[in-house]
Design a protein around this motif. Structure first.
Motif, PDB file in Angstrom:
ATOM      1  N   ALA A 171       0.824  -1.208   0.000  1.00 27.24           N
ATOM      2  CA  ALA A 171       0.000   0.000   0.000  1.00 27.24           C
ATOM      3  C   ALA A 171       0.861   1.262   0.000  1.00 27.24           C
ATOM      4  N   LEU A 172       1.946   1.242   0.769  1.00 28.02           N
ATOM      5  CA  LEU A 172       2.841   2.400   0.832  1.00 28.02           C
ATOM      6  C   LEU A 172       3.477   2.686  -0.526  1.00 28.02           C
ATOM      7  N   LEU A 173       4.000   1.638  -1.151  1.00 28.45           N
ATOM      8  CA  LEU A 173       4.703   1.846  -2.400  1.00 28.45           C
ATOM      9  C   LEU A 173       3.751   2.205  -3.532  1.00 28.45           C
ATOM     10  N   ASP A 174       2.526   1.688  -3.480  1.00 21.90           N
ATOM     11  CA  ASP A 174       1.543   2.060  -4.484  1.00 21.90           C
ATOM     12  C   ASP A 174       1.141   3.520  -4.327  1.00 21.90           C
ATOM     13  N   ALA A 175       0.973   3.980  -3.090  1.00 28.09           N
ATOM     14  CA  ALA A 175       0.639   5.386  -2.853  1.00 28.09           C
ATOM     15  C   ALA A 175       1.766   6.296  -3.311  1.00 28.09           C
ATOM     16  N   LEU A 176       3.002   5.881  -3.059  1.00 31.40           N
ATOM     17  CA  LEU A 176       4.146   6.670  -3.524  1.00 31.40           C
ATOM     18  C   LEU A 176       4.207   6.705  -5.045  1.00 31.40           C
ATOM     19  N   GLY A 177       3.723   5.651  -5.700  1.00 28.98           N
ATOM     20  CA  GLY A 177       3.700   5.638  -7.157  1.00 28.98           C
ATOM     21  C   GLY A 177       2.801   6.706  -7.719  1.00 28.98           C
ATOM     22  N   ASP A 178       1.735   7.041  -7.001  1.00 25.86           N
ATOM     23  CA  ASP A 178       0.850   8.123  -7.436  1.00 25.86           C
ATOM     24  C   ASP A 178       1.461   9.486  -7.158  1.00 25.86           C
ATOM     25  N   ASP A 179       2.138   9.626  -6.036  1.00 25.78           N
ATOM     26  CA  ASP A 179       2.776  10.888  -5.673  1.00 25.78           C
ATOM     27  C   ASP A 179       3.959  10.590  -4.754  1.00 25.78           C
ATOM     28  N   GLY A 180       5.149  10.613  -5.314  1.00 26.09           N
ATOM     29  CA  GLY A 180       6.339  10.254  -4.555  1.00 26.09           C
ATOM     30  C   GLY A 180       6.738  11.257  -3.494  1.00 26.09           C
ATOM     31  N   ARG A 181       6.059  12.418  -3.439  1.00 25.27           N
ATOM     32  CA  ARG A 181       6.378  13.419  -2.430  1.00 25.27           C
ATOM     33  C   ARG A 181       5.262  13.579  -1.387  1.00 25.27           C
ATOM     34  N   LEU A 182       4.389  12.602  -1.295  1.00 26.84           N
ATOM     35  CA  LEU A 182       3.401  12.639  -0.218  1.00 26.84           C
ATOM     36  C   LEU A 182       4.112  12.726   1.127  1.00 26.84           C
ATOM     37  N   SER A 183       3.577  13.513   2.030  1.00 28.59           N
ATOM     38  CA  SER A 183       4.173  13.602   3.362  1.00 28.59           C
ATOM     39  C   SER A 183       3.975  12.289   4.100  1.00 28.59           C
ATOM     40  N   TRP A 184       4.771  12.100   5.162  1.00 28.23           N
ATOM     41  CA  TRP A 184       4.613  10.890   5.963  1.00 28.23           C
ATOM     42  C   TRP A 184       3.217  10.811   6.556  1.00 28.23           C
ATOM     43  N   ALA A 185       2.653  11.943   6.945  1.00 28.44           N
ATOM     44  CA  ALA A 185       1.296  11.957   7.505  1.00 28.44           C
ATOM     45  C   ALA A 185       0.273  11.558   6.445  1.00 28.44           C
ATOM     46  N   GLU A 186       0.448  12.065   5.215  1.00 29.11           N
ATOM     47  CA  GLU A 186      -0.476  11.714   4.133  1.00 29.11           C
ATOM     48  C   GLU A 186      -0.370  10.234   3.789  1.00 29.11           C
ATOM     49  N   LEU A 187       0.847   9.721   3.717  1.00 30.65           N
ATOM     50  CA  LEU A 187       1.024   8.290   3.460  1.00 30.65           C
ATOM     51  C   LEU A 187       0.391   7.449   4.560  1.00 30.65           C
ATOM     52  N   ALA A 188       0.609   7.882   5.803  1.00 30.87           N
ATOM     53  CA  ALA A 188       0.051   7.136   6.939  1.00 30.87           C
ATOM     54  C   ALA A 188      -1.462   7.098   6.873  1.00 30.87           C
ATOM     55  N   GLY A 189      -2.066   8.244   6.526  1.00 33.78           N
ATOM     56  CA  GLY A 189      -3.517   8.299   6.438  1.00 33.78           C
ATOM     57  C   GLY A 189      -4.071   7.377   5.358  1.00 33.78           C
ATOM     58  N   LEU A 190      -3.368   7.303   4.215  1.00 32.74           N
ATOM     59  CA  LEU A 190      -3.826   6.451   3.124  1.00 32.74           C
ATOM     60  C   LEU A 190      -3.684   4.967   3.455  1.00 32.74           C
ATOM     61  N   CYS A 191      -2.700   4.633   4.309  1.00 33.64           N
ATOM     62  CA  CYS A 191      -2.394   3.231   4.589  1.00 33.64           C
ATOM     63  C   CYS A 191      -2.829   2.791   5.985  1.00 33.64           C
ATOM     64  N   ALA A 192      -3.499   3.674   6.726  1.00 28.35           N
ATOM     65  CA  ALA A 192      -4.013   3.363   8.064  1.00 28.35           C
ATOM     66  C   ALA A 192      -2.913   2.901   9.018  1.00 28.35           C
ATOM     67  N   ILE A 193      -1.800   3.614   9.003  1.00 26.34           N
ATOM     68  CA  ILE A 193      -0.706   3.344   9.924  1.00 26.34           C
ATOM     69  C   ILE A 193      -0.217   4.673  10.488  1.00 26.34           C
ATOM     70  N   SER A 194       0.748   4.644  11.383  1.00 29.36           N
ATOM     71  CA  SER A 194       1.280   5.880  11.943  1.00 29.36           C
ATOM     72  C   SER A 194       2.300   6.506  10.996  1.00 29.36           C
ATOM     73  N   PRO A 195       2.495   7.828  11.042  1.00 29.45           N
ATOM     74  CA  PRO A 195       3.534   8.459  10.218  1.00 29.45           C
ATOM     75  C   PRO A 195       4.921   7.886  10.486  1.00 29.45           C
ATOM     76  N   GLN A 196       5.196   7.519  11.739  1.00 29.42           N
ATOM     77  CA  GLN A 196       6.491   6.950  12.070  1.00 29.42           C
ATOM     78  C   GLN A 196       6.711   5.616  11.353  1.00 29.42           C
ATOM     79  N   THR A 197       5.648   4.793  11.308  1.00 32.77           N
ATOM     80  CA  THR A 197       5.753   3.504  10.622  1.00 32.77           C
ATOM     81  C   THR A 197       5.922   3.702   9.116  1.00 32.77           C
ATOM     82  N   ALA A 198       5.174   4.663   8.564  1.00 34.11           N
ATOM     83  CA  ALA A 198       5.289   4.952   7.130  1.00 34.11           C
ATOM     84  C   ALA A 198       6.716   5.359   6.781  1.00 34.11           C
TER      85      ALA A 198
END
Length: 339
Positions: free
Chosen positions: A183-210
């Motif tokens: 899920a993380l790598l697919d989200a980065l494929g859409d936008d490689g500069r998503l913030s850690w918080a944005e990635l975390a929100g899309l993948c239902a995990i914490s920003p630290q884990t992302a």
């Protein structure tokens, strides 16, 4: 072409900075370029909005340790080119699709997780398409240089060093791969500069884990982030490739030499009737002849199997491109997908 679609010197400088550090902080990039971080971010927002530049995800140089990468060449009569290009672009494993001059008509970079899946795609699906007269597959065995390492050279050395400066903290390498990573790598494929918080929100995990997981994959060499741009409105470069057979005793040195050339995009050893594939972005195609002469001097016995110029790139690391080279869609690469 609309004036707004032409890349300015500042646009090109920002792109060069993101080639060096795709997720670099805007404050650092702005300082290196003598502008504010907000100005740099605003220019990048316009570039992405107009699909003139983007951050792509691609398999890193260590992908071949656990997966399969191959260059596959297709030959087909001109009347079938449009249909074949469309079907190749729809195939997730076909990361990059180009129409080229020379003996073959298409060169396609494939990435799959197993040998069987690659064989099924090439031998069963595409070889049986109407019009496909011939295919040739070359398995990548060693990566000397991949396209994420190419730099436009717009920034001077001091600016480049300023952008590249990074934390000295040691990052561990991640070798496991699960649904969260997918899920993380697919989200980065859409936008490689998503913030850690944005990635975390899309993948239902914490920003630290992302952040931890993405940085571990980057450190492992399994994943690479790469800044792409529409060359038709930027630098007037042409893409040309050499397919070579190098004597075994010279192969390693030749691959390293080619990889060290500033215009080299790709230098990979392959297992086929040839053993080295090199791709360049040059301003003058005569440069290719100079590289051939130097290779012949460095590696006596070298044979050029084919020379080609890219006529059109239909797809680049999963991104579908229009005739001007803009990203108009994306087909996720299959290695990001896990059950």
């Amino acid at each position: 072409m609309q004036e707004s679609a032409i890349l300015s010197e500042l646009d090109l400088a920002i792109i060069n900075a993101l080639q060096i550090r795709p997720r670099g902080e805007w404050s650092r990039i702005g300082a290196a370029l003598g502008i504010t971080g907000a100005t740099a971010a605003r220019h990048w927002e316009r570039l992405t909005r107009e699909r003139l530049a983007w951050i792509a995800t691609m398999p890193g140089p260590r992908f071949a340790d656990s997966g399969y990468a191959a260059h596959v060449f297709f030959s087909a009569p001109p009347g079938y080119h449009a249909e074949l290009a469309e079907q190749l672009c729809e195939e997730p494993a076909a990361a990059t699709v180009t129409r080229v001059t020379g003996e073959h008509d298409f060169r396609v970079d494939f990435f799959t997780s197993t040998h069987e899946s690659l064989d099924q795609i090439v031998s069963e699906r595409f070889s049986s398409l109407p019009g496909v007269a011939r295919t040739e597959t070359a398995y990548v065995t060693r990566v000397h240089r991949q396209s994420s390492m190419w730099r436009s050279g717009v920034l001077d050395q001091q600016q480049s060093r300023s952008v590249a400066a990074a934390s000295a903290a040691t990052r561990s390498r991640r070798t496991a791969f699960d649904a969260v990573d997918s899920a993380l790598l697919d989200a980065l494929g859409d936008d490689g500069r998503l913030s850690w918080a944005e990635l975390a929100g899309l993948c239902a995990i914490s920003p630290q884990t992302a952040r931890r997981r993405v940085e571990q994959h980057l450190a492992s060499g399994y994943l690479v982030l790469r800044c792409e741009f529409a060359t038709s409105v930027g630098l007037p470069v042409r893409e040309a490739s050499l397919v070579l057979n190098i004597p075994a005793r010279h192969l390693e040195d030749a691959g390293q030499y080619v990889a060290g050339l500033p215009n080299c995009r790709v230098s990979v050893q392959v297992l086929s009737v040839h053993n080295l594939v090199a791709t360049f972005w040059v301003y003058d195609l005569n440069e290719i002849h100079a590289y051939e002469r130097e290779l012949e001097a460095r590696a006596p016995g070298t044979v050029v199997i084919s020379r080609s110029v890219t006529l059109r790139t239909y797809k680049r690391v999963g991104h579908i491109l229009d005739r001007e080279g803009r990203s108009i869609g994306r087909v996720p690469l299959p290695m990001w997908q896990r059950e």
